[in-house]
Scaffold this motif. Structure first.
Motif, PDB file in Angstrom:
ATOM      1  N   VAL A   1      16.805 -64.128  84.784  1.00  0.00           N
ATOM      2  CA  VAL A   1      17.644 -62.929  84.962  1.00  0.00           C
ATOM      3  C   VAL A   1      18.198 -62.833  86.387  1.00  0.00           C
ATOM      4  CG1 VAL A   1      17.722 -60.391  84.777  1.00  0.00           C
ATOM      5  CG2 VAL A   1      16.266 -61.700  83.197  1.00  0.00           C
ATOM      6  N   GLN A   2      17.269 -62.777  87.376  1.00  0.00           N
ATOM      7  CA  GLN A   2      17.728 -62.404  88.722  1.00  0.00           C
ATOM      8  C   GLN A   2      18.599 -63.454  89.407  1.00  0.00           C
ATOM      9  OE1 GLN A   2      13.913 -61.333  90.360  1.00  0.00           O
ATOM     10  NE2 GLN A   2      14.133 -59.208  89.692  1.00  0.00           N
ATOM     11  N   LEU A   3      18.355 -64.737  89.130  1.00  0.00           N
ATOM     12  CA  LEU A   3      19.159 -65.766  89.793  1.00  0.00           C
ATOM     13  C   LEU A   3      20.449 -66.080  89.025  1.00  0.00           C
ATOM     14  CD1 LEU A   3      16.446 -68.328  91.043  1.00  0.00           C
ATOM     15  CD2 LEU A   3      17.703 -66.635  92.377  1.00  0.00           C
ATOM     16  N   ARG A   4      20.696 -65.343  87.925  1.00  0.00           N
ATOM     17  CA  ARG A   4      21.866 -65.651  87.100  1.00  0.00           C
ATOM     18  C   ARG A   4      22.836 -64.478  87.070  1.00  0.00           C
ATOM     19  NH1 ARG A   4      20.903 -70.176  83.444  1.00  0.00           N
ATOM     20  NH2 ARG A   4      22.878 -69.505  82.567  1.00  0.00           N
ATOM     21  N   GLU A   5      24.064 -64.779  86.725  1.00  0.00           N
ATOM     22  CA  GLU A   5      25.093 -63.738  86.616  1.00  0.00           C
ATOM     23  C   GLU A   5      25.275 -63.320  85.167  1.00  0.00           C
ATOM     24  OE1 GLU A   5      27.466 -62.707  89.299  1.00  0.00           O
ATOM     25  OE2 GLU A   5      25.671 -63.361  90.367  1.00  0.00           O
ATOM     26  N   ASP A   6      24.779 -64.174  84.234  1.00  0.00           N
ATOM     27  CA  ASP A   6      25.146 -63.994  82.826  1.00  0.00           C
ATOM     28  C   ASP A   6      24.021 -63.440  81.954  1.00  0.00           C
ATOM     29  OD1 ASP A   6      23.624 -66.243  83.203  1.00  0.00           O
ATOM     30  OD2 ASP A   6      24.713 -67.508  81.783  1.00  0.00           O
ATOM     31  N   ILE A   7      22.886 -63.044  82.555  1.00  0.00           N
ATOM     32  CA  ILE A   7      21.772 -62.553  81.728  1.00  0.00           C
ATOM     33  C   ILE A   7      21.273 -61.217  82.291  1.00  0.00           C
ATOM     34  CG2 ILE A   7      19.475 -63.071  80.785  1.00  0.00           C
ATOM     35  CD1 ILE A   7      20.113 -66.013  80.971  1.00  0.00           C
ATOM     36  N   VAL A   8      21.105 -60.248  81.370  1.00  0.00           N
ATOM     37  CA  VAL A   8      20.564 -58.940  81.781  1.00  0.00           C
ATOM     38  C   VAL A   8      19.221 -58.735  81.082  1.00  0.00           C
ATOM     39  CG1 VAL A   8      22.807 -57.872  82.218  1.00  0.00           C
ATOM     40  CG2 VAL A   8      21.828 -57.759  79.917  1.00  0.00           C
TER      41      VAL A   8
ATOM     42  N   PRO B   1      29.830 -66.262  77.327  1.00  0.00           N
ATOM     43  CA  PRO B   1      28.465 -66.206  76.816  1.00  0.00           C
ATOM     44  C   PRO B   1      27.589 -65.361  77.734  1.00  0.00           C
ATOM     45  CG  PRO B   1      28.792 -68.260  78.012  1.00  0.00           C
ATOM     46  CD  PRO B   1      30.095 -67.512  78.066  1.00  0.00           C
ATOM     47  N   PHE B   2      26.668 -64.587  77.136  1.00  0.00           N
ATOM     48  CA  PHE B   2      25.743 -63.809  77.957  1.00  0.00           C
ATOM     49  C   PHE B   2      24.390 -63.706  77.246  1.00  0.00           C
ATOM     50  CE2 PHE B   2      27.425 -60.634  75.066  1.00  0.00           C
ATOM     51  CZ  PHE B   2      26.328 -59.832  74.789  1.00  0.00           C
ATOM     52  N   GLY B   3      23.371 -63.367  78.039  1.00  0.00           N
ATOM     53  CA  GLY B   3      22.027 -63.304  77.460  1.00  0.00           C
ATOM     54  C   GLY B   3      21.365 -61.967  77.726  1.00  0.00           C
ATOM     55  N   ILE B   4      20.420 -61.621  76.855  1.00  0.00           N
ATOM     56  CA  ILE B   4      19.564 -60.445  77.073  1.00  0.00           C
ATOM     57  C   ILE B   4      18.125 -60.952  77.022  1.00  0.00           C
ATOM     58  CG2 ILE B   4      18.941 -58.118  76.323  1.00  0.00           C
ATOM     59  CD1 ILE B   4      21.618 -57.950  74.826  1.00  0.00           C
ATOM     60  N   ALA B   5      17.382 -60.656  78.096  1.00  0.00           N
ATOM     61  CA  ALA B   5      16.024 -61.203  78.221  1.00  0.00           C
ATOM     62  C   ALA B   5      15.004 -60.079  78.151  1.00  0.00           C
ATOM     63  CB  ALA B   5      15.891 -61.926  79.563  1.00  0.00           C
ATOM     64  N   GLN B   6      13.838 -60.406  77.635  1.00  0.00           N
ATOM     65  CA  GLN B   6      12.793 -59.393  77.508  1.00  0.00           C
ATOM     66  C   GLN B   6      11.417 -60.039  77.593  1.00  0.00           C
ATOM     67  OE1 GLN B   6      11.834 -55.542  74.960  1.00  0.00           O
ATOM     68  NE2 GLN B   6      12.623 -57.157  73.666  1.00  0.00           N
ATOM     69  N   GLN B   7      10.479 -59.315  78.228  1.00  0.00           N
ATOM     70  CA  GLN B   7       9.078 -59.751  78.259  1.00  0.00           C
ATOM     71  C   GLN B   7       8.250 -58.632  77.657  1.00  0.00           C
ATOM     72  OE1 GLN B   7       8.364 -60.148  82.506  1.00  0.00           O
ATOM     73  NE2 GLN B   7       9.003 -62.288  82.467  1.00  0.00           N
ATOM     74  N   GLY B   8       7.216 -58.963  76.913  1.00  0.00           N
ATOM     75  CA  GLY B   8       6.346 -57.893  76.410  1.00  0.00           C
ATOM     76  C   GLY B   8       5.389 -58.363  75.349  1.00  0.00           C
ATOM     77  N   LYS B   9       4.532 -57.421  74.936  1.00  0.00           N
ATOM     78  CA  LYS B   9       3.479 -57.732  73.964  1.00  0.00           C
ATOM     79  C   LYS B   9       4.050 -57.952  72.573  1.00  0.00           C
ATOM     80  CE  LYS B   9      -0.531 -56.841  76.208  1.00  0.00           C
ATOM     81  NZ  LYS B   9      -1.830 -57.450  76.175  1.00  0.00           N
ATOM     82  N   SER B  10       3.441 -58.886  71.855  1.00  0.00           N
ATOM     83  CA  SER B  10       3.700 -59.069  70.425  1.00  0.00           C
ATOM     84  C   SER B  10       2.346 -59.194  69.737  1.00  0.00           C
ATOM     85  CB  SER B  10       4.512 -60.343  70.178  1.00  0.00           C
ATOM     86  OG  SER B  10       5.817 -60.190  70.677  1.00  0.00           O
ATOM     87  N   PHE B  11       2.351 -58.954  68.441  1.00  0.00           N
ATOM     88  CA  PHE B  11       1.081 -58.929  67.693  1.00  0.00           C
ATOM     89  C   PHE B  11       1.240 -59.710  66.396  1.00  0.00           C
ATOM     90  CE2 PHE B  11       1.599 -55.256  70.308  1.00  0.00           C
ATOM     91  CZ  PHE B  11       0.355 -55.013  70.864  1.00  0.00           C
TER      92      PHE B  11
END
Ligand code: GAP
Length: 442
Positions: A59-66, A174-184
């Motif tokens: 995310v942070q080092l890129r222009e195309d992903i939020v 092209p653009f991306g959406i990134a996410q971190q979190g719990k899964s079960f």
């Protein structure tokens, strides 16, 4: 040394992780809970560093992903649209004698183990479908009207927020959406420590592209994701791609590749890179009756983007870094255990030791610790002889040790010792940050 032959055993990693406070069994005083683990004081630092390294690069080092942080509990219809209610099954079999339950694809392995341990053979019953999602209820009434699921992947939170991200940002394909979190996932067989758990974390990114450009971007992410592990120091000989055969692909998937690592139990998936076509957006559009499209600002053309998805398990990444960093070496006729973690991932970047517990050494060492803490996570230790203090830091991967001694009191210099090269240097206190920057690389 052959990196494949020299991989450490799982027992060694589990024992170090527990002894030094990286990973504990969950609820241990009640006998533990097989499929759940807790990260201890050092584990939580390592986990934060792994997540930060991923977020920085994705995310942070890129222009195309939020980024995004969606809720774990979502509308139950999300999982109907995604196919998880009908298709997220494993086939379960049960032995009619010993009642052992297993995933059908694990039966051969179980039979081999029984044979090796001279146990009697299991007699497996008919396979049954078993949905892996955890079901619960939202609100006080336990009826089907308020049944909800704990998300089995973070990805769907991204698809259902597609319009929100388009409307609130100026992303362009092209653009991306990134996410971190719990899964079960209610996994039938949970083994191999943190490799397969019921509660785990994922770091996923959905990269939306113009139809027709999906192959190009699939190749890009397939390569970029393997390089990420190499950049963080993982041995290239223990990493490989495994492309899925056509009969392994989900019906909506155009291509899928796993990044695999050579664990003590063999080559296993750590990350999947999937080309998911426009399946998810179309499914959610149909089920929600909302248009999920991208409109080109210049041509006004409407498209349903295709998606490339790199999906990594945080816990599997952590296990990879731990296994790969573990080394046993001969040093001055003794053996030392050293975790050669990449400095970005190491829980502590430096450890500060007063040589003596008197003559002003502890006060000076505390003063230096306070200064270093402003920039780097570091650890103050005054107990035991210096050799033992070095060993303790080697075992948890601290890249640099700093000793305060008699000479420090005279000329304001300290001794630094590099974890990997073992080189010792006399450095002015005023130049410590530049020395640390050199050792750590940031
Ligand atoms: N959205 C796609 C997806 O979830 P997946 O291959 O099922 O794909 C992605 O999961 C990654 O999540 C895996 O490569 C693995 O690293 C991690 N993962 C999946 N199930 C897991 C489990 N039970 N325990 C730990 N990590 C798991």
């Amino acid at each position: 040394m052959d990196p494949i032959a020299s991989v450490s055993s799982m027992e060694t990693i589990v024992s170090l992780a527990r002894r030094r406070g990286f990973v504990f069994p969950s609820s241990e005083i009640y006998g533990g809970l097989g499929s759940c683990y807790d990260y201890g004081p050092l584990g939580v630092e390592l986990k934060r560093n792994v997540k930060d390294a991923w977020w920085r690069s994705m995310v942070q080092l890129r222009e195309d992903i939020v980024g995004l942080d969606a809720s774990i509990i979502m509308h139950p219809r999300v999982w109907e649209a995604s196919g998880h209610v009908n298709c997220f099954h494993d086939e379960l079999v049960e032995c009619t004698f010993c009642k052992q339950r297993a995933r059908i694809d694990h039966v051969d392995q179980i039979e081999e183990n029984c044979k090796a341990q001279k146990k009697s053979k299991c007699v497996w019953g008919e396979p049954r479908q078993f949905n892996l999602m955890f079901k619960t209820h939202l609100g006080p009434m336990e009826d089907s009207a308020n049944a909800v699921y704990l998300r089995p992947e973070t990805a769907q939170g991204i698809f259902v927020n597609f319009n929100n991200v388009l409307d609130s940002t100026r992303v362009k394909l092209p653009f991306g959406i990134a996410q971190q979190g719990k899964s079960f996932r209610n996994e039938i067989t949970t083994r191999r420590f943190t490799f397969r758990m019921a509660e785990f974390e994922q770091m996923e990114m959905e990269y939306f592209v113009k139809p027709g450009e999906d192959e190009k971007w699939f190749t890009y992410w397939r390569n970029a994701r393997l390089e990420w592990f190499k950049d963080l120091g993982v041995s290239k000989e223990r990493l490989r791609h495994r492309d899925h055969a056509a009969d392994e692909l989900a019906h909506y998937s155009k291509a899928c590749t796993d990044v695999e690592y050579f664990f003590p139990f063999g080559w296993s998936e750590i990350e999947g890179i999937a080309s998911r076509s426009d399946y998810d957006l179309k499914q959610h559009a149909e089920h929600s009756k909302k248009e999920l499209i991208y409109r080109d600002q210049v041509s006004n053309e409407k498209v349903v983007p295709y998606v490339i998805e790199p999906a990594l398990g945080t816990d599997r990444a952590i296990l990879t870094f731990l296994v790969d960093a573990y080394c046993e070496e001969e040093l001055d006729g003794n053996s030392r255990v050293v975790l050669k973690l990449h400095p970005r991932l190491a829980p502590y970047k430096a450890a500060i030791f007063p040589l003596l517990r008197k003559e002003g050494h502890p006060e000076k060492a505390q003063e230096i610790t306070k200064i270093i803490k402003e920039r780097y996570n570091c650890f103050y230790d005054e107990s035991g002889n210096i050799g033992r203090r070095y060993r303790r830091q080697d075992e948890i991967g601290t890249p640099c040790c700093i000793t305060i001694d008699h000479q420090t009191m005279e000329d304001d210099t300290v001794t630094t010792r590099n974890r990997d090269t073992l080189e010792q240097k006399r450095v002015k206190v005023s130049e410590l940050f530049s020395e640390l920057g050199e050792v750590l690389g940031f």
